[in-house]
Design a protein around this motif. Sequence first.
Motif, PDB file in Angstrom:
ATOM      1  N   VAL A 124       0.838  -1.195   0.000  1.00 56.68           N
ATOM      2  CA  VAL A 124       0.000   0.000   0.000  1.00 56.68           C
ATOM      3  C   VAL A 124       0.876   1.249   0.000  1.00 56.68           C
ATOM      4  O   VAL A 124       1.978   1.261   0.562  1.00 56.68           O
ATOM      5  CB  VAL A 124      -0.967   0.026   1.203  1.00 56.68           C
ATOM      6  CG1 VAL A 124      -1.958  -1.112   1.106  1.00 56.68           C
ATOM      7  CG2 VAL A 124      -0.215  -0.028   2.532  1.00 56.68           C
ATOM      8  N   PHE A 125       0.359   2.301  -0.635  1.00 55.37           N
ATOM      9  CA  PHE A 125       1.083   3.561  -0.759  1.00 55.37           C
ATOM     10  C   PHE A 125       0.198   4.697  -0.254  1.00 55.37           C
ATOM     11  O   PHE A 125      -0.998   4.758  -0.561  1.00 55.37           O
ATOM     12  CB  PHE A 125       1.460   3.831  -2.225  1.00 55.37           C
ATOM     13  CG  PHE A 125       2.294   2.744  -2.847  1.00 55.37           C
ATOM     14  CD1 PHE A 125       3.678   2.826  -2.847  1.00 55.37           C
ATOM     15  CD2 PHE A 125       1.690   1.636  -3.428  1.00 55.37           C
ATOM     16  CE1 PHE A 125       4.442   1.821  -3.418  1.00 55.37           C
ATOM     17  CE2 PHE A 125       2.447   0.630  -4.006  1.00 55.37           C
ATOM     18  CZ  PHE A 125       3.832   0.720  -3.999  1.00 55.37           C
ATOM     19  N   GLY A 126       0.801   5.582   0.515  1.00 59.22           N
ATOM     20  CA  GLY A 126       0.094   6.758   1.001  1.00 59.22           C
ATOM     21  C   GLY A 126       1.008   7.969   0.927  1.00 59.22           C
ATOM     22  O   GLY A 126       2.198   7.852   0.648  1.00 59.22           O
ATOM     23  N   ARG A 127       0.453   9.140   1.178  1.00 60.51           N
ATOM     24  CA  ARG A 127       1.254  10.365   1.147  1.00 60.51           C
ATOM     25  C   ARG A 127       0.921  11.216   2.362  1.00 60.51           C
ATOM     26  O   ARG A 127      -0.168  11.139   2.912  1.00 60.51           O
ATOM     27  CB  ARG A 127       0.989  11.154  -0.138  1.00 60.51           C
ATOM     28  CG  ARG A 127      -0.470  11.470  -0.401  1.00 60.51           C
ATOM     29  CD  ARG A 127      -0.690  12.037  -1.794  1.00 60.51           C
ATOM     30  NE  ARG A 127      -2.112  12.238  -2.068  1.00 60.51           N
ATOM     31  CZ  ARG A 127      -2.797  13.320  -1.744  1.00 60.51           C
ATOM     32  NH1 ARG A 127      -2.182  14.329  -1.133  1.00 60.51           N
ATOM     33  NH2 ARG A 127      -4.074  13.430  -2.019  1.00 60.51           N
ATOM     34  N   LEU A 128       1.893  12.008   2.771  1.00 58.10           N
ATOM     35  CA  LEU A 128       1.684  12.882   3.921  1.00 58.10           C
ATOM     36  C   LEU A 128       2.729  13.978   3.901  1.00 58.10           C
ATOM     37  O   LEU A 128       3.783  13.845   3.265  1.00 58.10           O
ATOM     38  CB  LEU A 128       1.754  12.096   5.229  1.00 58.10           C
ATOM     39  CG  LEU A 128       3.088  11.538   5.692  1.00 58.10           C
ATOM     40  CD1 LEU A 128       2.987  11.144   7.166  1.00 58.10           C
ATOM     41  CD2 LEU A 128       3.492  10.310   4.885  1.00 58.10           C
ATOM     42  N   PRO A 129       2.447  15.102   4.568  1.00 53.29           N
ATOM     43  CA  PRO A 129       3.429  16.192   4.597  1.00 53.29           C
ATOM     44  C   PRO A 129       4.735  15.734   5.228  1.00 53.29           C
ATOM     45  O   PRO A 129       4.745  14.976   6.199  1.00 53.29           O
ATOM     46  CB  PRO A 129       2.736  17.257   5.465  1.00 53.29           C
ATOM     47  CG  PRO A 129       1.279  16.948   5.358  1.00 53.29           C
ATOM     48  CD  PRO A 129       1.191  15.460   5.249  1.00 53.29           C
ATOM     49  N   SER A 130       5.836  16.187   4.674  1.00 52.49           N
ATOM     50  CA  SER A 130       7.156  15.805   5.186  1.00 52.49           C
ATOM     51  C   SER A 130       7.279  16.151   6.662  1.00 52.49           C
ATOM     52  O   SER A 130       6.891  17.236   7.101  1.00 52.49           O
ATOM     53  CB  SER A 130       8.257  16.523   4.405  1.00 52.49           C
ATOM     54  OG  SER A 130       8.244  16.121   3.049  1.00 52.49           O
ATOM     55  N   GLY A 131       7.786  15.198   7.419  1.00 51.49           N
ATOM     56  CA  GLY A 131       8.029  15.424   8.833  1.00 51.49           C
ATOM     57  C   GLY A 131       6.823  15.256   9.728  1.00 51.49           C
ATOM     58  O   GLY A 131       6.935  15.443  10.948  1.00 51.49           O
ATOM     59  N   GLN A 132       5.648  14.893   9.168  1.00 52.63           N
ATOM     60  CA  GLN A 132       4.452  14.768   9.995  1.00 52.63           C
ATOM     61  C   GLN A 132       3.980  13.323  10.170  1.00 52.63           C
ATOM     62  O   GLN A 132       2.884  13.079  10.681  1.00 52.63           O
ATOM     63  CB  GLN A 132       3.314  15.611   9.413  1.00 52.63           C
ATOM     64  CG  GLN A 132       3.544  17.101   9.543  1.00 52.63           C
ATOM     65  CD  GLN A 132       2.282  17.901   9.295  1.00 52.63           C
ATOM     66  OE1 GLN A 132       1.170  17.449   9.529  1.00 52.63           O
ATOM     67  NE2 GLN A 132       2.457  19.118   8.809  1.00 52.63           N
ATOM     68  N   ALA A 133       4.786  12.360   9.768  1.00 54.29           N
ATOM     69  CA  ALA A 133       4.399  10.961   9.950  1.00 54.29           C
ATOM     70  C   ALA A 133       4.278  10.637  11.432  1.00 54.29           C
ATOM     71  O   ALA A 133       5.061  11.114  12.265  1.00 54.29           O
ATOM     72  CB  ALA A 133       5.428  10.038   9.309  1.00 54.29           C
ATOM     73  N   LEU A 134       3.282   9.824  11.775  1.00 51.76           N
ATOM     74  CA  LEU A 134       3.129   9.345  13.147  1.00 51.76           C
ATOM     75  C   LEU A 134       4.087   8.175  13.360  1.00 51.76           C
ATOM     76  O   LEU A 134       3.990   7.159  12.675  1.00 51.76           O
ATOM     77  CB  LEU A 134       1.687   8.877  13.379  1.00 51.76           C
ATOM     78  CG  LEU A 134       0.590   9.904  13.117  1.00 51.76           C
ATOM     79  CD1 LEU A 134      -0.783   9.274  13.328  1.00 51.76           C
ATOM     80  CD2 LEU A 134       0.752  11.123  14.009  1.00 51.76           C
ATOM     81  N   LEU A 135       5.006   8.336  14.279  1.00 54.03           N
ATOM     82  CA  LEU A 135       6.004   7.309  14.553  1.00 54.03           C
ATOM     83  C   LEU A 135       5.719   6.645  15.897  1.00 54.03           C
ATOM     84  O   LEU A 135       4.858   7.085  16.661  1.00 54.03           O
ATOM     85  CB  LEU A 135       7.402   7.937  14.561  1.00 54.03           C
ATOM     86  CG  LEU A 135       7.784   8.752  13.319  1.00 54.03           C
ATOM     87  CD1 LEU A 135       9.195   9.321  13.472  1.00 54.03           C
ATOM     88  CD2 LEU A 135       7.687   7.904  12.057  1.00 54.03           C
ATOM     89  N   ARG A 136       6.468   5.600  16.191  1.00 52.18           N
ATOM     90  CA  ARG A 136       6.319   4.909  17.471  1.00 52.18           C
ATOM     91  C   ARG A 136       7.248   5.489  18.533  1.00 52.18           C
ATOM     92  O   ARG A 136       7.152   5.107  19.707  1.00 52.18           O
ATOM     93  CB  ARG A 136       6.638   3.418  17.289  1.00 52.18           C
ATOM     94  CG  ARG A 136       5.762   2.731  16.244  1.00 52.18           C
ATOM     95  CD  ARG A 136       6.181   1.297  16.037  1.00 52.18           C
ATOM     96  NE  ARG A 136       5.314   0.618  15.069  1.00 52.18           N
ATOM     97  CZ  ARG A 136       5.387  -0.680  14.766  1.00 52.18           C
ATOM     98  NH1 ARG A 136       6.294  -1.435  15.361  1.00 52.18           N
ATOM     99  NH2 ARG A 136       4.565  -1.201  13.877  1.00 52.18           N
ATOM    100  N   SER A 137       8.101   6.398  18.166  1.00 52.49           N
ATOM    101  CA  SER A 137       9.243   6.772  18.999  1.00 52.49           C
ATOM    102  C   SER A 137       9.110   8.090  19.744  1.00 52.49           C
ATOM    103  O   SER A 137      10.096   8.555  20.314  1.00 52.49           O
ATOM    104  CB  SER A 137      10.502   6.826  18.127  1.00 52.49           C
ATOM    105  OG  SER A 137      10.303   7.675  17.001  1.00 52.49           O
ATOM    106  N   GLY A 138       7.924   8.714  19.789  1.00 49.33           N
ATOM    107  CA  GLY A 138       7.839  10.046  20.387  1.00 49.33           C
ATOM    108  C   GLY A 138       7.084  10.144  21.690  1.00 49.33           C
ATOM    109  O   GLY A 138       6.896  11.245  22.225  1.00 49.33           O
ATOM    110  N   ALA A 139       6.608   9.016  22.238  1.00 46.58           N
ATOM    111  CA  ALA A 139       5.827   9.076  23.479  1.00 46.58           C
ATOM    112  C   ALA A 139       6.667   9.635  24.618  1.00 46.58           C
ATOM    113  O   ALA A 139       7.858   9.315  24.747  1.00 46.58           O
ATOM    114  CB  ALA A 139       5.304   7.694  23.844  1.00 46.58           C
TER     115      ALA A 139
END
Length: 322
Positions: free
Chosen positions: A137-152
């Motif tokens: 699957v392919f998606g797009r999003l603004p650079s730097g705004q991806a939801l990651l697992r590492s920011g809690a």
Amino acid sequence: MGEFELIRRYFAAAACARMSGEADGVALGIGDDCALLGVAPGEQLAVSTDTLVAGVHFPEQGDPGLLGQRALAVSTSDLAGMGAAPVGFTLALTIPSVDPDWLAAFAHGLDAMAASCGMRLLGGDTTRGPLSMTLTVFGRLPSGQALLRSGARPGDLLCVGGALGDAAGALPIVLGERDGHTPEAAELLSRYWSPQPQLGLGQALRGRATAALDISDGLLADCAHIAAASSVSLIIEQSRVPLSSALLAVAGAEGGLQCALAGGDDYVLAFTLPADAAPGLREEGWPIHVIGHVARGEGVHLLDTAGRAVAPHRRGYNHFQG
């Protein structure tokens, strides 16, 4: 029927393959050696691949129409977990033989879920062998705004996007081990066969959630990924884990809780939020269920109603463990 006639008849002719226009980032879809995707300035491309195998991810004799829906939904859910807007997908389908009725039903289910998710079929492959399918699957999003697992961060709320455990509660029904002829059973079966990726919620969490993922292997197992990536501890209050009335009716309170904690196949988002971000999301109508918080330390810890630590019976699904 040959491979190319099969592709032409059942997949290239589907509505999800004939969508046109470059507004979604697709410059060229199915029909050539490669699809062509455009990434606008300031955007990133999100890509995820899932393989589903008969007898492992779905019953050998499962309904092909429902299987087509489920296959695309579980793959697209990864885009929701990253906060990406959907673009399209490829399908590599392995089948033991050419069965026109099976293929027509599978393609119909796939097309229905593609329409629901706004996904375009970009290409793929077919081959002969034991039934399995691999979707990218392919998606797009603004650079730097991806939801990651590492920011809690310690002090954040731990939240989920809806009731958990319904698909796990449906599994005994799917396998013929429990009666499926009740309204509650039908509701659970719908959650198993036609999960709805939380694409809108994922995009709403951009810039708000500090960490996120979709729950596929069970709440405890998947929250452990956030805890490890963020170097924090996640505290879950089991009394706050949302359970549907259908699951409670079918599995009971204790059985339903175990389905929610470790059953998997929910495809609901789990995410961490600063406390001041939750009210705004609720006002916008997004499902925000607070089930705990982020603390210093490591791992995932489950608490009972008195605040005492509870040792879970199991933590989730793992392909390579018994």
